[in-house]
Design a protein around this motif. Structure first.
Motif, PDB file in Angstrom:
ATOM      1  N   LYS A  45      -1.211  -5.689  11.261  1.00  0.00           N
ATOM      2  CA  LYS A  45      -2.132  -6.832  11.315  1.00  0.00           C
ATOM      3  C   LYS A  45      -3.568  -6.446  10.969  1.00  0.00           C
ATOM      4  O   LYS A  45      -4.501  -7.211  11.183  1.00  0.00           O
ATOM      5  CB  LYS A  45      -2.100  -7.551  12.671  1.00  0.00           C
ATOM      6  N   GLY A  46      -3.752  -5.249  10.410  1.00  0.00           N
ATOM      7  CA  GLY A  46      -5.064  -4.827   9.940  1.00  0.00           C
ATOM      8  C   GLY A  46      -5.297  -5.300   8.514  1.00  0.00           C
ATOM      9  O   GLY A  46      -4.387  -5.776   7.834  1.00  0.00           O
ATOM     10  N   SER A  47      -6.512  -5.143   8.030  1.00  0.00           N
ATOM     11  CA  SER A  47      -6.879  -5.602   6.688  1.00  0.00           C
ATOM     12  C   SER A  47      -6.669  -4.511   5.650  1.00  0.00           C
ATOM     13  O   SER A  47      -6.854  -3.326   5.919  1.00  0.00           O
ATOM     14  CB  SER A  47      -8.349  -6.023   6.658  1.00  0.00           C
ATOM     15  N   ILE A  48      -6.311  -4.953   4.447  1.00  0.00           N
ATOM     16  CA  ILE A  48      -6.205  -4.079   3.289  1.00  0.00           C
ATOM     17  C   ILE A  48      -6.507  -4.925   2.055  1.00  0.00           C
ATOM     18  O   ILE A  48      -6.306  -6.149   2.069  1.00  0.00           O
ATOM     19  CB  ILE A  48      -4.820  -3.407   3.186  1.00  0.00           C
ATOM     20  N   THR A  49      -6.995  -4.298   1.003  1.00  0.00           N
ATOM     21  CA  THR A  49      -7.263  -5.003  -0.246  1.00  0.00           C
ATOM     22  C   THR A  49      -6.372  -4.428  -1.340  1.00  0.00           C
ATOM     23  O   THR A  49      -6.361  -3.226  -1.563  1.00  0.00           O
ATOM     24  CB  THR A  49      -8.743  -4.850  -0.651  1.00  0.00           C
ATOM     25  N   LEU A  50      -5.608  -5.304  -1.994  1.00  0.00           N
ATOM     26  CA  LEU A  50      -4.757  -4.909  -3.111  1.00  0.00           C
ATOM     27  C   LEU A  50      -5.195  -5.677  -4.348  1.00  0.00           C
ATOM     28  O   LEU A  50      -5.186  -6.913  -4.341  1.00  0.00           O
ATOM     29  CB  LEU A  50      -3.283  -5.204  -2.804  1.00  0.00           C
ATOM     30  N   ASP A  51      -5.596  -4.979  -5.379  1.00  0.00           N
ATOM     31  CA  ASP A  51      -6.110  -5.594  -6.612  1.00  0.00           C
ATOM     32  C   ASP A  51      -7.176  -6.659  -6.323  1.00  0.00           C
ATOM     33  O   ASP A  51      -7.231  -7.706  -6.965  1.00  0.00           O
ATOM     34  CB  ASP A  51      -4.976  -6.168  -7.462  1.00  0.00           C
ATOM     35  N   GLY A  52      -8.016  -6.374  -5.319  1.00  0.00           N
ATOM     36  CA  GLY A  52      -9.121  -7.269  -4.994  1.00  0.00           C
ATOM     37  C   GLY A  52      -8.769  -8.412  -4.070  1.00  0.00           C
ATOM     38  O   GLY A  52      -9.606  -9.278  -3.821  1.00  0.00           O
ATOM     39  N   ILE A  53      -7.559  -8.440  -3.534  1.00  0.00           N
ATOM     40  CA  ILE A  53      -7.098  -9.547  -2.694  1.00  0.00           C
ATOM     41  C   ILE A  53      -7.069  -9.090  -1.246  1.00  0.00           C
ATOM     42  O   ILE A  53      -6.406  -8.106  -0.907  1.00  0.00           O
ATOM     43  CB  ILE A  53      -5.692 -10.012  -3.124  1.00  0.00           C
ATOM     44  N   LEU A  87      -5.718  -8.896   2.188  1.00  0.00           N
ATOM     45  CA  LEU A  87      -4.381  -9.133   2.731  1.00  0.00           C
ATOM     46  C   LEU A  87      -4.240  -8.472   4.092  1.00  0.00           C
ATOM     47  O   LEU A  87      -5.082  -7.679   4.508  1.00  0.00           O
ATOM     48  CB  LEU A  87      -3.324  -8.581   1.764  1.00  0.00           C
ATOM     49  N   THR A  88      -3.142  -8.802   4.769  1.00  0.00           N
ATOM     50  CA  THR A  88      -2.857  -8.271   6.099  1.00  0.00           C
ATOM     51  C   THR A  88      -1.682  -7.311   6.031  1.00  0.00           C
ATOM     52  O   THR A  88      -0.633  -7.643   5.484  1.00  0.00           O
ATOM     53  CB  THR A  88      -2.538  -9.427   7.071  1.00  0.00           C
ATOM     54  N   VAL A  89      -1.862  -6.127   6.595  1.00  0.00           N
ATOM     55  CA  VAL A  89      -0.804  -5.129   6.670  1.00  0.00           C
ATOM     56  C   VAL A  89       0.249  -5.613   7.667  1.00  0.00           C
ATOM     57  O   VAL A  89      -0.072  -6.033   8.779  1.00  0.00           O
ATOM     58  CB  VAL A  89      -1.365  -3.769   7.130  1.00  0.00           C
ATOM     59  N   VAL A  90       1.519  -5.556   7.252  1.00  0.00           N
ATOM     60  CA  VAL A  90       2.627  -5.948   8.124  1.00  0.00           C
ATOM     61  C   VAL A  90       3.641  -4.808   8.153  1.00  0.00           C
ATOM     62  O   VAL A  90       4.016  -4.278   7.111  1.00  0.00           O
ATOM     63  CB  VAL A  90       3.307  -7.243   7.616  1.00  0.00           C
ATOM     64  N   GLU A  91       4.078  -4.452   9.344  1.00  0.00           N
ATOM     65  CA  GLU A  91       5.127  -3.454   9.561  1.00  0.00           C
ATOM     66  C   GLU A  91       4.927  -2.158   8.769  1.00  0.00           C
ATOM     67  O   GLU A  91       5.792  -1.758   7.987  1.00  0.00           O
ATOM     68  CB  GLU A  91       6.498  -4.054   9.259  1.00  0.00           C
ATOM     69  N   PRO A  92       3.798  -1.469   9.012  1.00  0.00           N
ATOM     70  CA  PRO A  92       3.631  -0.184   8.335  1.00  0.00           C
ATOM     71  C   PRO A  92       4.625   0.839   8.864  1.00  0.00           C
ATOM     72  O   PRO A  92       4.940   0.854  10.056  1.00  0.00           O
ATOM     73  CB  PRO A  92       2.190   0.213   8.677  1.00  0.00           C
ATOM     74  N   SER A  93       5.135   1.647   7.979  1.00  0.00           N
ATOM     75  CA  SER A  93       6.068   2.709   8.354  1.00  0.00           C
ATOM     76  C   SER A  93       5.848   3.878   7.410  1.00  0.00           C
ATOM     77  O   SER A  93       6.154   3.777   6.210  1.00  0.00           O
ATOM     78  CB  SER A  93       7.507   2.206   8.259  1.00  0.00           C
ATOM     79  N   GLY A  94       5.288   4.963   7.923  1.00  0.00           N
ATOM     80  CA  GLY A  94       4.962   6.102   7.071  1.00  0.00           C
ATOM     81  C   GLY A  94       3.942   5.705   6.029  1.00  0.00           C
ATOM     82  O   GLY A  94       2.869   5.214   6.355  1.00  0.00           O
ATOM     83  N   GLU A 150       4.484   3.361   3.714  1.00  0.00           N
ATOM     84  CA  GLU A 150       4.805   2.033   3.176  1.00  0.00           C
ATOM     85  C   GLU A 150       4.449   0.928   4.162  1.00  0.00           C
ATOM     86  O   GLU A 150       4.420   1.147   5.371  1.00  0.00           O
ATOM     87  CB  GLU A 150       6.292   1.950   2.813  1.00  0.00           C
ATOM     88  N   PHE A 151       4.201  -0.250   3.603  1.00  0.00           N
ATOM     89  CA  PHE A 151       3.897  -1.423   4.428  1.00  0.00           C
ATOM     90  C   PHE A 151       4.215  -2.665   3.605  1.00  0.00           C
ATOM     91  O   PHE A 151       4.370  -2.605   2.388  1.00  0.00           O
ATOM     92  CB  PHE A 151       2.426  -1.432   4.863  1.00  0.00           C
ATOM     93  N   ASP A 152       4.299  -3.798   4.297  1.00  0.00           N
ATOM     94  CA  ASP A 152       4.517  -5.088   3.643  1.00  0.00           C
ATOM     95  C   ASP A 152       3.235  -5.898   3.645  1.00  0.00           C
ATOM     96  O   ASP A 152       2.374  -5.728   4.519  1.00  0.00           O
ATOM     97  CB  ASP A 152       5.573  -5.926   4.397  1.00  0.00           C
ATOM     98  N   VAL A 153       3.118  -6.799   2.677  1.00  0.00           N
ATOM     99  CA  VAL A 153       2.147  -7.889   2.712  1.00  0.00           C
ATOM    100  C   VAL A 153       2.935  -9.162   2.430  1.00  0.00           C
ATOM    101  O   VAL A 153       3.828  -9.170   1.582  1.00  0.00           O
ATOM    102  CB  VAL A 153       0.989  -7.711   1.693  1.00  0.00           C
ATOM    103  N   HIS A 154       2.649 -10.219   3.194  1.00  0.00           N
ATOM    104  CA  HIS A 154       3.326 -11.504   3.018  1.00  0.00           C
ATOM    105  C   HIS A 154       2.381 -12.424   2.251  1.00  0.00           C
ATOM    106  O   HIS A 154       1.252 -12.665   2.692  1.00  0.00           O
ATOM    107  CB  HIS A 154       3.679 -12.107   4.383  1.00  0.00           C
ATOM    108  N   ILE A 155       2.852 -12.936   1.134  1.00  0.00           N
ATOM    109  CA  ILE A 155       2.016 -13.702   0.219  1.00  0.00           C
ATOM    110  C   ILE A 155       2.420 -15.169   0.260  1.00  0.00           C
ATOM    111  O   ILE A 155       3.566 -15.514  -0.031  1.00  0.00           O
ATOM    112  CB  ILE A 155       2.164 -13.175  -1.233  1.00  0.00           C
ATOM    113  N   ILE A 156       1.459 -16.043   0.608  1.00  0.00           N
ATOM    114  CA  ILE A 156       1.734 -17.479   0.606  1.00  0.00           C
ATOM    115  C   ILE A 156       1.782 -17.981  -0.843  1.00  0.00           C
ATOM    116  O   ILE A 156       1.222 -17.336  -1.746  1.00  0.00           O
ATOM    117  CB  ILE A 156       0.698 -18.264   1.439  1.00  0.00           C
TER     118      ILE A 156
END
Length: 191
Positions: free
Chosen positions: A129-137, A139-146, A148-154
């Motif tokens: 649930k922390g912040s991250i920026t991918l290609d200037g967007i 986003l919220t980090v979801v389920e980080p593991s090692g 890797e992590f997910d981002v959920h895109i509306i």
């Protein structure tokens, strides 16, 4: 400073000899010398006679995905934040920390989930649930593991950014949360 809320999609018109020209953004009040984030990279506008022109350094090309751009590619664009504007994302500097890689793209309950892999010790900045920026967007980090992590895109973000072009193996500019980096440095200086 930026907020990670993409304002426009641009299109690479040309890229050669460290000069990047982008078309498609229709802002009437641009000034030479102002900062614009291009896929999350803070660049300085140097000319606008044939589109938005930016001069790139070897440092920028070596640290980001911008060197892989070619004519016709789409890019995310955001102008620098104005004092007094709404703050819709999080604090974004436009200083790319590293290039990450898309591991997978899937759909879950009307959203698109992108799994991303990072490198070079950036895992310490991956907070659920922390912040991250991918290609200037922003986003919220979801389920980080090692690494890797997910981002959920509306759907709105999917349709109005370059994320819709993501496939496994796609490279993304990654900027970790600057507040986390400052806290880390402050804590390290106490030891």
């Amino acid at each position: 400073m930026f907020t990670g809320i993409v304002e426009a999609l641009g299109q690479v018109k040309s890229f050669s000899d460290f000069r990047l020209v982008i078309s498609g953004a229709h802002w009437n009040d641009l000034k030479i010398g102002e900062s614009i984030a291009v896929n999350g990279c803070c660049l300085t506008l140097v000319d606008q006679s044939e589109g938005l022109r930016f001069d790139l350094s070897e440092e920028t090309l070596g640290r980001t995905t911008l060197g892989a751009l070619s004519a016709g590619d789409s890019v995310n664009l955001e102008r620098a934040m104005k004092l007094g504007d709404r703050f819709g994302g999080h604090v974004v500097q436009g200083h790319v920390d590293q290039v990450g890689e898309v591991v997978s793209v899937s759909e879950i309950s009307g959203s698109t989930v992108i799994r991303v892999r990072i490198f070079d010790g950036g895992q310490r900045y991956l907070i659920d649930k922390g912040s991250i920026t991918l290609d200037g967007i922003s986003l919220t980090v979801v389920e980080p593991s090692g690494s890797e992590f997910d981002v959920h895109i509306i759907p709105h973000t999917w349709e109005n950014t370059t994320l819709k072009n993501c496939k496994p193996g796609h490279k993304l500019n990654v900027e970790f949360d600057v507040l986390a980096k400052h806290v880390e440095k402050l804590l390290a200086s106490k030891n």
